[in-house]
Scaffold this motif. Sequence first.
Motif, PDB file in Angstrom:
ATOM      1  N   ARG A 239       0.898  -1.300  -0.153  1.00  0.00           N
ATOM      2  CA  ARG A 239       0.176   0.062  -0.049  1.00  0.00           C
ATOM      3  C   ARG A 239       0.359   1.032  -0.052  1.00  0.00           C
ATOM      4  NH1 ARG A 239      -2.889  -3.027   4.093  1.00  0.00           N
ATOM      5  NH2 ARG A 239      -2.165  -1.749   5.121  1.00  0.00           N
ATOM      6  N   GLU A 240       1.848   1.665   0.859  1.00  0.00           N
ATOM      7  CA  GLU A 240       3.042   2.128   1.026  1.00  0.00           C
ATOM      8  C   GLU A 240       3.537   2.378  -0.861  1.00  0.00           C
ATOM      9  OE1 GLU A 240       5.309   1.173   4.508  1.00  0.00           O
ATOM     10  OE2 GLU A 240       4.364   1.772   6.111  1.00  0.00           O
ATOM     11  N   ALA A 241       3.418   1.478  -1.243  1.00  0.00           N
ATOM     12  CA  ALA A 241       5.079   1.993  -2.607  1.00  0.00           C
ATOM     13  C   ALA A 241       3.585   2.450  -3.362  1.00  0.00           C
ATOM     14  CB  ALA A 241       5.229   0.531  -2.789  1.00  0.00           C
ATOM     15  N   ALA A 242       2.420   1.755  -3.535  1.00  0.00           N
ATOM     16  CA  ALA A 242       1.703   1.998  -4.523  1.00  0.00           C
ATOM     17  C   ALA A 242       1.429   3.635  -4.184  1.00  0.00           C
ATOM     18  CB  ALA A 242       0.410   1.560  -4.387  1.00  0.00           C
ATOM     19  N   ALA A 243       0.926   4.071  -2.909  1.00  0.00           N
ATOM     20  CA  ALA A 243       0.849   5.555  -2.777  1.00  0.00           C
ATOM     21  C   ALA A 243       2.311   6.233  -2.874  1.00  0.00           C
ATOM     22  CB  ALA A 243       0.496   5.472  -1.279  1.00  0.00           C
ATOM     23  N   GLU A 244       3.042   5.662  -3.295  1.00  0.00           N
ATOM     24  CA  GLU A 244       4.644   6.844  -3.335  1.00  0.00           C
ATOM     25  C   GLU A 244       4.836   6.468  -5.022  1.00  0.00           C
ATOM     26  OE1 GLU A 244       9.447   6.181  -2.505  1.00  0.00           O
ATOM     27  OE2 GLU A 244       7.843   4.880  -1.714  1.00  0.00           O
ATOM     28  N   ALA A 245       4.317   5.454  -5.461  1.00  0.00           N
ATOM     29  CA  ALA A 245       4.251   5.624  -6.545  1.00  0.00           C
ATOM     30  C   ALA A 245       2.659   6.885  -7.087  1.00  0.00           C
ATOM     31  CB  ALA A 245       3.880   4.341  -7.441  1.00  0.00           C
ATOM     32  N   ALA A 246       2.463   6.880  -7.097  1.00  0.00           N
ATOM     33  CA  ALA A 246       1.236   7.294  -7.262  1.00  0.00           C
ATOM     34  C   ALA A 246       0.900   9.155  -6.927  1.00  0.00           C
ATOM     35  CB  ALA A 246      -0.652   7.275  -6.256  1.00  0.00           C
ATOM     36  N   ALA A 247       1.796   9.188  -6.014  1.00  0.00           N
ATOM     37  CA  ALA A 247       2.928  10.390  -5.666  1.00  0.00           C
ATOM     38  C   ALA A 247       4.109  10.528  -7.055  1.00  0.00           C
ATOM     39  CB  ALA A 247       3.361  11.196  -3.767  1.00  0.00           C
ATOM     40  N   GLN A 248       4.690  10.074  -7.028  1.00  0.00           N
ATOM     41  CA  GLN A 248       5.745  10.570  -8.048  1.00  0.00           C
ATOM     42  C   GLN A 248       5.381  10.261  -9.313  1.00  0.00           C
ATOM     43  OE1 GLN A 248       8.393   6.756  -7.399  1.00  0.00           O
ATOM     44  NE2 GLN A 248       9.965   7.892  -6.082  1.00  0.00           N
ATOM     45  N   VAL A 249       3.720   9.734  -9.644  1.00  0.00           N
ATOM     46  CA  VAL A 249       3.320  10.262 -10.505  1.00  0.00           C
ATOM     47  C   VAL A 249       3.052  11.577 -10.887  1.00  0.00           C
ATOM     48  CG1 VAL A 249       1.843   9.497 -12.734  1.00  0.00           C
ATOM     49  CG2 VAL A 249       2.967   8.032 -11.569  1.00  0.00           C
ATOM     50  N   GLY A 250       1.888  11.637  -9.878  1.00  0.00           N
ATOM     51  CA  GLY A 250       1.663  13.334  -9.920  1.00  0.00           C
ATOM     52  C   GLY A 250       2.534  14.339  -9.935  1.00  0.00           C
ATOM     53  N   ASP A 254       8.445  10.497 -14.475  1.00  0.00           N
ATOM     54  CA  ASP A 254       8.744   9.004 -15.617  1.00  0.00           C
ATOM     55  C   ASP A 254       8.813   7.758 -15.158  1.00  0.00           C
ATOM     56  OD1 ASP A 254      10.437   9.911 -15.469  1.00  0.00           O
ATOM     57  OD2 ASP A 254      10.423  10.025 -18.168  1.00  0.00           O
ATOM     58  N   THR A 255       9.848   7.807 -14.442  1.00  0.00           N
ATOM     59  CA  THR A 255      10.648   6.538 -13.822  1.00  0.00           C
ATOM     60  C   THR A 255       9.721   6.021 -12.256  1.00  0.00           C
ATOM     61  OG1 THR A 255      12.225   8.090 -11.733  1.00  0.00           O
ATOM     62  CG2 THR A 255      13.067   7.366 -13.981  1.00  0.00           C
ATOM     63  N   ALA A 256       8.781   6.958 -12.067  1.00  0.00           N
ATOM     64  CA  ALA A 256       7.800   6.175 -11.266  1.00  0.00           C
ATOM     65  C   ALA A 256       7.519   4.724 -11.203  1.00  0.00           C
ATOM     66  CB  ALA A 256       6.620   6.615  -9.956  1.00  0.00           C
ATOM     67  N   ILE A 257       7.375   3.792 -10.937  1.00  0.00           N
ATOM     68  CA  ILE A 257       6.956   2.166 -10.471  1.00  0.00           C
ATOM     69  C   ILE A 257       5.563   2.341  -9.954  1.00  0.00           C
ATOM     70  CG2 ILE A 257       7.153   0.192  -9.686  1.00  0.00           C
ATOM     71  CD1 ILE A 257      10.412   0.541  -8.750  1.00  0.00           C
ATOM     72  N   ASN A 258       4.591   1.686 -11.056  1.00  0.00           N
ATOM     73  CA  ASN A 258       3.344   1.766 -11.024  1.00  0.00           C
ATOM     74  C   ASN A 258       2.828   0.996 -12.210  1.00  0.00           C
ATOM     75  OD1 ASN A 258       2.314   3.837 -13.631  1.00  0.00           O
ATOM     76  ND2 ASN A 258       3.581   4.879 -12.186  1.00  0.00           N
ATOM     77  N   ARG A 259       1.473   0.320 -11.985  1.00  0.00           N
ATOM     78  CA  ARG A 259       0.995  -0.372 -12.409  1.00  0.00           C
ATOM     79  C   ARG A 259       0.786   0.266 -14.639  1.00  0.00           C
ATOM     80  NH1 ARG A 259      -1.689  -5.091 -11.516  1.00  0.00           N
ATOM     81  NH2 ARG A 259      -3.027  -4.720 -13.450  1.00  0.00           N
ATOM     82  N   ASP A 260       0.612   1.163 -14.612  1.00  0.00           N
ATOM     83  CA  ASP A 260       0.195   1.334 -15.930  1.00  0.00           C
ATOM     84  C   ASP A 260       1.968   1.851 -16.424  1.00  0.00           C
ATOM     85  OD1 ASP A 260      -2.209   2.036 -15.542  1.00  0.00           O
ATOM     86  OD2 ASP A 260      -2.214   4.208 -15.113  1.00  0.00           O
ATOM     87  N   SER A 261       3.063   2.667 -16.180  1.00  0.00           N
ATOM     88  CA  SER A 261       4.245   2.345 -16.357  1.00  0.00           C
ATOM     89  C   SER A 261       4.591   1.403 -17.317  1.00  0.00           C
ATOM     90  CB  SER A 261       5.177   3.453 -15.682  1.00  0.00           C
ATOM     91  OG  SER A 261       5.326   2.463 -14.050  1.00  0.00           O
ATOM     92  N   ILE A 262       4.448  -0.120 -15.425  1.00  0.00           N
ATOM     93  CA  ILE A 262       5.227  -1.338 -16.388  1.00  0.00           C
ATOM     94  C   ILE A 262       4.412  -2.128 -17.381  1.00  0.00           C
ATOM     95  CG2 ILE A 262       4.874  -3.620 -15.227  1.00  0.00           C
ATOM     96  CD1 ILE A 262       5.753  -2.488 -12.236  1.00  0.00           C
TER      97      ILE A 262
END
Length: 365
Positions: A239-250, A254-262
């Motif tokens: 959950r924390e990793a997903a929240a951090e990735a969402a914050a980076q995307v926001g 563009d290097t954030a690890i999130n489902r869309d980028s993967i």
Amino acid sequence: MRMRFKPYAHDELMAADFHVHDPFVWGGKWHSQYARPEQPFVLELGCGKGGFLSQLASAHPENNYLGIDITDKVLILAKRKIEAAYAEAGRPIDNVKIMSTDIERIKGVITPEDTVSRIYINFCNPWSKNASSNKHRLTYPRQLIQYRDFLKDGGDIYFKTDDDDLFRDSLSYFPASGYDIIWQTYDLHENEPEWNIRTEHEGMFTEMGIKIKALIARKKPGADSVTWVDPKVLKRMAREAAAEAAAQVGAGDDTAINRDSICRLVCDMIDEMDDGTGWVRTSRVGDQLIKRYPDFDVRNFGSKSLNKFLASFPVLEVEERTLPNGNPIQFVRVHPQPKKAAPKKQNQPRKAAPKRRVPRNKKSS
């Protein structure tokens, strides 16, 4: 087998000097409860009817013993067996005690100050009904890590069971919890060690032809020897990793690890590595993901394996095949897009041929 309620058990246990009536008040002071507090302190977790504990404690007055079980219905039987064993040995009951408590919550009863030299676990409930019940096993990593709080460095856990699944799983539980398995056997009675004391369950299973499995695990020093991570912690980390990735995307990273980028990256990888069939081995995709994202871990996205993670994307298809040697191998591809059918030509209504103009006859002059 479910044991019957014994109405006399409580009063008889309360009258026994070696029964601990209120175990929660003795944390950090267990050694002082014995006639010889300087002696090694040994536990039996799940002492049951006391067949093992009564024989062991009466034969070894050089150690102090504590037997723990969850219910008075069996402790009353342990109490009587202890009395009989010590009467036969002609010794006072001064190096053994019994108490009733939930071993899953033993951390509040035995503390690091109560240095334990050895732990015995004999024929505990295997909890093999389903995977979710495994966490109640006395050898489950969460429990083994609790024991580390009071078991001395180099202290041993002696474990015996008749259950194949429990023993197999315990062979992985102990190393992950910071223990070295220094001895193990799948047939304890084939070359039975001198230290073994046959319990009632042991004799019953042996008569049924069931082999007894056993091991000795030794506690390794240092918290870094523990590699197991609680599933609850893994979910929180995800959950924390997903929240951090969402914050980076926001923030436009563009290097954030999130489902869309993967997903986009995997589709590009498949396009590059495609050999013409459209399929690519999932292991090759995993290698490339690690190179791009060194911290990538499918568990952070709630998946147990890369194949399940890739299959969770609607645009991807995962297929398992079997090699000639029988080993499975997984492939992934981008779902082929159905070709759009060409629009049908609508029949145009035929234009009527222009009417031929017939010249009118000129009026005669």
